[in-house]
Design an enzyme around this catalytic site. Structure first.
Site, PDB file in Angstrom:
ATOM      1  N   ASP A 199      34.323 -65.132  -1.665  1.00  9.81           N
ATOM      2  CA  ASP A 199      34.171 -63.753  -1.202  1.00  9.81           C
ATOM      3  C   ASP A 199      32.727 -63.274  -1.410  1.00  9.81           C
ATOM      4  OD1 ASP A 199      37.123 -63.536  -0.872  1.00  9.81           O
ATOM      5  OD2 ASP A 199      37.073 -63.703  -3.048  1.00  9.81           O
ATOM      6  N   HIS A 227      41.260 -61.741  -5.784  1.00 10.63           N
ATOM      7  CA  HIS A 227      40.967 -62.490  -4.560  1.00 10.63           C
ATOM      8  C   HIS A 227      42.100 -62.199  -3.570  1.00 10.63           C
ATOM      9  CE1 HIS A 227      39.627 -65.517  -1.803  1.00 10.63           C
ATOM     10  NE2 HIS A 227      40.744 -66.202  -1.930  1.00 10.63           N
TER      11      HIS A 227
END
Length: 372
Positions: A199, A227
């Protein structure tokens, strides 16, 4: 006037030259010997990859073997683990690694036995897990992964190296790491992490594209939290390196509405977008991010730069202790520490707390599965 020179003793001169050459040769051998002492090959590091026959495993194994994760002078032995139905594919991965003749790769163990796979490993990259499929409830996925990570944690607890460092990749990554921590109590909690570097890298790439700058010039974004779609990509402290020095992202990206809305959504939903386009989840980028995570953890983050890692909260920034939560960290000599003292505005506070609440719910769900 006539000068008469003395007769030259050529035998004496030849002897002197030979002695000089002998001394030069001996000195050169001593220099080479000392250089060899300084460049003694390191002992191999044993790296476990679970789910090694899958797409991410297939992508990451050659990256590690080529030195992208541990550096160009660190040999390794790869331990490849997968389930019995994937044993044929697992053996094929082993054969391809052998056929690639990677100089740093000193051995490959391919097995479906979790005990053999975990034996003496120094690094464990946990990619294997049960994916959510159509029609499955969240609790169903959680219950299956709790069983998997409980068993693998127990094996790491008993058979891995004392200093084993663990990176959980399989989703739900933060909560899988939490379960692993629960059932491998002798592994220091600071040695158990989960992957939010993917990410982080996605955020860097989105910003670089928006600003038309090299991605290498963008630094210090933050992924806070889980996440998942509640993660918060934070640009408040991010900068771009320019000829005149580092400049804040918020100064260069004049479209602040984009930063607070589209940018965040794009990073949060990038995995889903790849899944729609590829019909499979991210593999190459996940493998690359896992290498980045371990490399910085082992070799250190560049000075003045932090990265995002899912780590066990110590209460920093008001995040409940014990949750595996993504923070900005700096790494040095194989250890990480959370960056402290960053200002948090009201917008960020709300986003960070939302993700913490989701992780607390996941934790309760995982514990209910454990007790079922």
């Amino acid at each position: 006037m006539e000068f008469v020179g003395e007769e030259i003793d050529y035998t004496f001169v030849i002897q002197k030259v030979l002695v000089l050459l002998f001394c030069v040769g001996l000195s050169w051998k001593m220099i080479i010997y000392m250089c060899n002492l300084l460049n003694i090959e390191k002992d191999p590091i044993r790296v476990l990859i679970t789910g090694a026959a899958g797409n991410i495993g297939y992508a990451i194994a050659p990256m590690i073997a080529r030195g992208m994760m541990l550096g160009p002078d660190q040999p390794m032995i790869l331990h490849l683990l997968d389930i019995e139905p994937a044993s044929s594919s697992l053996e094929a991965v082993k054969m391809e690694l052998q056929d690639s003749a990677f100089p740093l790769l000193k051995g490959v163990i391919a097995t479906t036995d979790v005990v053999e796979a975990c034996k003496d490993v120094n690094i464990a990259i946990m990619i294997g897990g049960f994916p959510r499929i159509a029609g499955m409830e969240r609790k169903d996925v959680m219950s299956k992964n709790v069983v998997i990570y409980k068993a693998q944690a127990s094996a790491l607890e008993r058979y891995a190296s004392e200093d084993c460092k663990v990176l959980v990749v399989a989703n739900p990554a933060n909560t899988n790491a939490l379960v692993l921590k629960e059932f491998a109590p002798s592994i220091p909690e600071e040695n158990i992490t989960c992957l939010t570097r993917l990410d982080h890298n996605r955020a860097l790439a989105q910003l670089a594209d928006k600003l038309s700058v090299p991605v290498s010039s963008v630094k210090n974004v933050i992924i806070w939290g889980n996440h998942s779609s509640t993660q918060y990509p934070d640009t408040n402290h991010a900068t771009v390196s320019t000829k005149s020095g580092d400049r804040p992202i918020k100064e260069l990206a004049t479209d602040h509405n984009w930063l607070k809305n589209e940018f965040i959504t794009e990073v949060q939903q990038r995995g889903a977008a790849i899944l729609r386009a590829r019909k499979q989840s991210s593999a190459l980028s996940a493998a690359s991010a896992a290498c980045d995570h371990i490399r910085d953890w082992f070799l250190g983050t560049p000075k003045g730069t932090w990265v995002s890692m899912g780590v066990c909260s110590d209460g920093s920034y008001g995040i409940p202790p014990g949750l595996v939560y993504s923070f900005p960290v700096i790494c040095e000599k194989g250890s990480w520490k959370i960056v402290q003292g960053l200002s948090i505005d009201a917008f960020s506070r709300e986003k960070m707390d939302d993700s913490a609440r989701e992780l607390a719910e996941e934790k309760d769900l995982a514990y209910s599965c454990l007790n079922a």
